[in-house]
Design an enzyme around this catalytic site. Structure first.
Site, short mmCIF file in Angstrom:
data_model
loop_
_atom_site.label_atom_id
_atom_site.label_comp_id
_atom_site.label_asym_id
_atom_site.label_seq_id
_atom_site.Cartn_x
_atom_site.Cartn_y
_atom_site.Cartn_z
N ASP A 11 -1.24 -43.82 29.15
CA ASP A 11 -2.57 -43.47 29.62
C ASP A 11 -2.46 -42.12 30.31
O ASP A 11 -1.74 -41.97 31.32
CB ASP A 11 -3.10 -44.51 30.60
CG ASP A 11 -3.42 -45.84 29.93
OD1 ASP A 11 -3.62 -45.85 28.71
OD2 ASP A 11 -3.45 -46.86 30.64
N ASP A 130 -11.49 -53.30 24.62
CA ASP A 130 -11.21 -53.73 25.99
C ASP A 130 -12.01 -55.00 26.26
O ASP A 130 -13.24 -54.98 26.22
CB ASP A 130 -11.59 -52.64 26.98
CG ASP A 130 -10.77 -51.38 26.80
OD1 ASP A 130 -9.61 -51.49 26.38
OD2 ASP A 130 -11.29 -50.27 27.07
#
Length: 255
Positions: A11, A130
């Site tokens: 990330d 997600d």
């Protein structure tokens, strides 16, 4: 049987790798290029780079940065972050990415999946999802890279992954948000439910804390790949040792 993939996830925010818990409280984990080179040398099967603030900030990722990563790696990698058009996806691929992953932009405009698959082939198109439990079901969230912008997308997770597959996605990465960064194991129930509805590869994300968790997700949820971040960034699980453990457990991996 196809070898199962071990996939470190990076990330990225402003060129630095960050990691949070349940998508919040991100802390710096190091330079993106340095970590990418380390995982390449340790035997990762592929890498995933998420520019986590691109979608919440309404921008796309830096193509020059994609080019620099491509020059560094000799293993496949995918990129994600604010890719909202076929042209933007094409530029990522032209700069060296092997796959393009879309998440919130696909929820905003699902036909983007079909457009990308039609232009580049399904093998280049990854849909990230997600997902968070609510009651007895799981639901999709979007803009999760920014806790202030994150919100429910109004879709059941299992419905959305089936729709994404039908539109032309070549792979689903299912990020189980309740387990993200907690290191108590992957959400086997959710992943198994997703696997039963898909014919394309499914990659598990969220929850890895030890080598046994990778074994369990491959054996019990039958996923094609296992994505993890903090256990690799901190060195608590080494990729070489993990692959040896999986091989001894009967899970086919590339040693």
């Amino acid at each position: 049987m196809t070898a199962r993939r071990i996939i470190p996830c990076l990330d990225v925010r402003d060129g630095r790798v960050v990691k949070g818990v349940r998508f919040e409280g991100h802390v710096d984990m190091g330079d993106a290029a340095d970590l990418a080179a380390r995982y390449r040398d340790e035997g990762a099967d592929e890498l995933v780079f998420y520019d986590i603030t691109a979608s919440p900030e309404g921008r796309t990722l830096d193509y020059g940065w994609v080019r620099d990563i491509a020059r560094l790696l000799d293993i496949p990698f995918s990129v994600a972050g604010g890719i909202r058009s076929v042209e933007q996806a094409g530029r990522c691929l032209d700069h060296g990415a092997d796959k393009v992953s879309i998440n919130s932009p696909a929820l905003e405009r699902p036909e983007l999946i079909a457009e990308m698959a039609g232009r580049f082939g399904a093998q280049c198109v990854v849909v990230g999802v997600d997902s968070r439990r609510a009651g007895d079901d799981w639901f999709v969230h979007q803009y999760t890279g920014d806790p202030a912008a994150s919100r429910g997308a109004g879709r059941r997770t299992l419905d959305w992954i089936v729709e994404a597959q039908a539109l032309g996605a070549g792979e689903i990465v299912l990020n189980c948000m309740d387990e993200d960064g907690v290191r108590r194991g992957y959400d086997l129930a959710q992943l198994a439910a997703a696997r039963s509805r898909l014919t394309i590869p499914l990659v598990a994300s969220g929850g890895a804390g030890e080598a046994a968790h990778f074994r369990d997700v491959f054996q019990q949820a039958d996923v094609s790949g296992a994505l993890a971040a903090s256990v690799f960034h901190t060195g608590s699980v080494g990729i070489g040792e993990l692959k040896t453990f999986l091989d001894q457990a009967g899970v086919e991996v590339r040693l």
